[in-house]
Design an enzyme around this catalytic site. Structure first.
Site, short mmCIF file in Angstrom:
data_model
loop_
_atom_site.label_atom_id
_atom_site.label_comp_id
_atom_site.label_asym_id
_atom_site.label_seq_id
_atom_site.Cartn_x
_atom_site.Cartn_y
_atom_site.Cartn_z
N SER A 406 0.81 -1.21 0.00
CA SER A 406 0.00 0.00 0.00
C SER A 406 0.84 1.26 0.00
O SER A 406 0.31 2.36 -0.11
CB SER A 406 -0.94 0.02 1.22
OG SER A 406 -0.21 -0.08 2.42
N HIS A 427 -2.84 -2.77 -5.61
CA HIS A 427 -3.19 -2.41 -4.24
C HIS A 427 -4.69 -2.58 -4.03
O HIS A 427 -5.49 -1.70 -4.35
CB HIS A 427 -2.77 -0.96 -3.94
CG HIS A 427 -3.15 -0.50 -2.58
ND1 HIS A 427 -3.42 0.81 -2.27
CD2 HIS A 427 -3.31 -1.20 -1.42
CE1 HIS A 427 -3.73 0.91 -1.00
NE2 HIS A 427 -3.68 -0.29 -0.46
N GLU A 439 -5.89 0.00 -6.83
CA GLU A 439 -4.92 0.84 -7.50
C GLU A 439 -3.97 -0.06 -8.29
O GLU A 439 -3.36 -0.97 -7.73
CB GLU A 439 -4.12 1.66 -6.49
CG GLU A 439 -4.92 2.79 -5.85
CD GLU A 439 -4.11 3.56 -4.84
OE1 GLU A 439 -4.08 4.80 -4.92
OE2 GLU A 439 -3.50 2.93 -3.95
N ASN A 477 -3.28 6.44 -0.32
CA ASN A 477 -2.65 6.59 0.99
C ASN A 477 -1.79 7.85 1.07
O ASN A 477 -1.61 8.41 2.16
CB ASN A 477 -1.83 5.35 1.34
CG ASN A 477 -2.71 4.23 1.85
OD1 ASN A 477 -3.82 4.47 2.32
ND2 ASN A 477 -2.24 3.00 1.74
#
Length: 678
Positions: A406, A427, A439, A477
């Site tokens: 991540s 991800h 992702e 993130n």
């Protein structure tokens, strides 16, 4: 070639719509249908008609690209009324999906039949408005008020089996066109007027309190949304004595909402989700076939990822370091499937079939022939590099090696192999078997065919894939880190996490930032920050977070984090309040009262600024991609369109940030908004 044609089989007029890819009800289709029904009405050799569609589906909704533009006649509501007035019986023969305007047209027909796989729905509520061609007026007259409320307020398609049970369709058939012609032939001589859905609804057929009950449900489950309440008003109007007055009420509600900020935002995110693969250098035609998959790591994430593939009939090898760990992973999948069966998402036989496609092993040599390997081990660079070096040795040269990290540098991971062009990131968001967002990370050297293959696979899995570049945290993130950083500073100024959480919930976030951290585990961010170089983390924003972890207050899993969880719900804790005051004093931050507006504005501003940086660095291709990630992965309110769209509206330049349109299909129901840092 006309989008609509009329042919004749004996005394049956067959009206065929052929407007690929999904027979959206564009102006050309509307005009074609109007002319076709005029022909059927006038032709003395036609005694009955069948309305059917070519291609993979019945009419899957209105042409959403026409929303917000000056309408061009014939208008859908006029067309539906014209079809309903046809002097001959009309059978709607439905396959695929009859959604929105497609269902409204079907309701105007005297009869409806469908294949077993067909689905039916009024999803307009998901675009922020009310059906405008009689859907909320005719549907309750056909299936009853309460079932109609459920369909129109929730916006979720129903199956053919459920449609048959409620009376929405007359029959389920196997061979659609010949069966429709046969069904229609039996209706020759029948007066279609007796089937028109324009008669008053008997007051004894429903509970008058049902509308207030649904309003109460929406106040809890659809907080802040205007369209669901308007839909309830429209269905309630259908229970009045005047059919035409109900149609006018529905139309006014629909037109009033179509230009609303919420509908504009919902349409933006709808199109943005369909534009995620509109990225330079990405051509899905380059996608390679993937017939087998392996997942490294059978923890919560790895087990969820394996389940996702197995549910699409793709065999999965699940790799762990021991037989015990592999069996634990299989048990996690079994538990997930049991929950799915319990909630009615699948039957027990289907669950058993999914589980049977997952083969646990501890032997890396078993991966010699797999086409895609997804590593889902712990977020430790050294461990991941060792795994990829081993995979490079055992997997065939054409295999794609993907990591579920991540935030770690995938370029560095790829360098541990002799095939960096076949390495990428996938991800998944937790829980992987539920969350739709993924992702897709392309490194500096990822081959374009690899990216295309992964994108095509995510589409097959029913995921929303967003292409991203390599940086710490990628799109989601990285954005979330600055959001949490600002929340941390706001907490120090407020002296408590509660005002910050409350302000952002009021804004529409699914949960407040500190509630999220307690749910996902404060230690996740703690470990991530430890992996960053000195000076990369704000000196004050996360000091309370780190101290809590070091005090073994990691969130709900330890019954204490920013809040205490030993009672009926989260409660403020004097220990935390004292810690916040101590950190704020050492940082030279004086406590002060902050309004909810200031808290929200500051959080939205840092999201916008970070999003602009992500775009300038080409980590994301367009603003809409950032919105898609934050709406689908972090609980940003869908009806506000995402942080970049929201910021553009505040700056008065929203039109510059709209996503490129990809298709003209009306949407199905969006997944639940969830908010969890992975």
């Amino acid at each position: 070639m006309s989008a609509v044609a009329v042919t004749r089989v004996g005394k049956v007029g067959v009206i065929r719509v052929d407007a690929p890819p999904v027979n959206a009800i564009s102006q050309a289709v509307r005009q074609g249908l109007w002319d076709a029904f005029q022909t059927v009405s006038d032709d003395q050799q036609i005694a009955v008609a069948v309305l059917i569609c070519a291609g993979r589906t019945f009419m899957a909704g209105a042409d959403a690209s026409e929303l917000g533009k000056p309408p061009v006649p014939p208008h859908l509501n006029d067309l539906v009324s014209f079809i309903e007035s046809c002097p001959k019986p009309v059978v709607a023969a439905i396959h695929g999906q009859a959604l929105g305007g497609g269902l409204e047209i079907a309701l105007a027909c005297s009869h409806r039949i469908a294949t077993a796989q067909a689905r039916f729905g009024l999803p307009e509520v998901n675009l922020g408005f009310v059906p405008g061609a009689g859907g909320t007026q005719r549907l309750p007259r056909l299936i009853g008020v309460e079932p109609a409320l459920e369909m129109a307020v929730e916006g979720k398609p129903v199956s053919a089996q459920k449609a048959l049970g409620t009376g929405l369709i007359n029959a389920i058939v196997q061979d659609l066109e010949p069966d429709a012609v046969g069904f229609a032939t039996d209706l020759i001589g029948v007066d279609p007027a007796q089937f028109r859905l324009n008669q008053p609804i008997a007051t004894e057929s429903f509970d008058a309190g049902v509308f207030d009950q649904w309003r109460a449900i929406c106040a809890k489950r659809k907080r802040g949304l205007d369209a669901p309440l308007a839909v309830i008003d429209a269905v309630q109007a259908a229970t009045g004595p005047d059919f035409q007055a109900g149609l006018e009420k529905e139309r006014a509600l629909s037109l009033g909402l179509r230009k609303s900020p919420q509908s504009t935002a919902l349409r933006h995110i709808f199109f943005a989700e369909r534009a995620t693969y509109k990225v330079d250098g990405l051509d899905l035609a380059q996608a390679e076939d993937l017939s087998s998959v392996a997942v490294i790591g059978a923890g919560t994430m790895g087990a969820g990822i394996a389940q996702v593939f197995a549910a699409q009939d793709i065999p999965v090898i699940l790799v762990e370091i021991s037989d015990q760990a592999a069996q634990a992973g299989l048990d996690r999948i079994r538990g997930n499937l049991k929950q799915a069966v319990k909630r009615g998402r699948m039957d027990a036989a289907r669950a058993d079939a999914v589980l049977a496609r997952v083969a646990p092993t501890t032997d890396y040599e078993a991966l010699a022939s797999v086409d895609l390997v997804i590593e889902a081990a712990v977020e430790d660079m050294a461990i991941k590099k060792r795994i990829f070096a081993r995979l490079d040795q055992v997997c065939h040269p054409g295999a794609i090696l993907a990591t579920n990290t991540s935030y770690l540098d995938i370029n560095e991971i790829a360098a541990a192999t002799s095939r960096p062009d076949r390495v990428a990131g996938l991800h998944f968001f937790s829980p992987a078997q539920i969350m739709k967002l993924v992702e897709i990370i392309r490194t500096d050297r990822t081959d374009s065919a690899v990216t295309a293959t992964l994108a095509a696979m995510m589409k097959k899995l029913g995921k929303i894939g967003v292409i991203a570049g390599v940086c710490h945290g990628f799109i989601g993130n990285r954005m979330y880190q600055v959001y949490q950083r600002e929340a941390g500073l706001l907490m120090l100024e407020c002296g408590s996490p509660e005002p910050v959480d409350a302000a952002l919930r009021q804004f529409g976030m699914a949960m407040g930032p500190f509630q999220v951290l307690d749910l996902s585990g404060i230690d996740i961010g703690y470990l991530m920050r430890k992996a960053l170089p000195d000076g990369a983390v704000h000196p004050h924003a996360f000091r309370v977070h780190d101290r809590l972890v070091e005090m073994e207050r990691k969130g709900r899993k330890t019954q204490a984090g920013f809040y205490r969880y030993d009672g009926d719900g989260p409660a403020l804790d004097e220990t935390v309040l004292g810690l916040i005051a101590e950190v704020a004093e050492k940082a030279g931050i004086a406590p002060r009262a902050l309004s909810a507006q200031e808290i929200t504005d500051r959080c939205m501003r840092v999201l916008r600024d970070e999003g602009d940086a992500i775009l300038s660095e080409r980590i994301a291709a367009k603003r809409g991609d950032i919105d898609v990630v934050f709406v689908n992965g972090y609980g940003f309110p869908r009806h506000k369109g995402g942080p970049m769209f929201h910021a553009a509206g505040l700056n008065g330049d929203r039109g510059l940030h709209s996503s490129q349109r990809v298709d003209n299909t009306m949407p199905e129901t969006p997944g639940d908004l969830r908010c969890k840092l992975t």
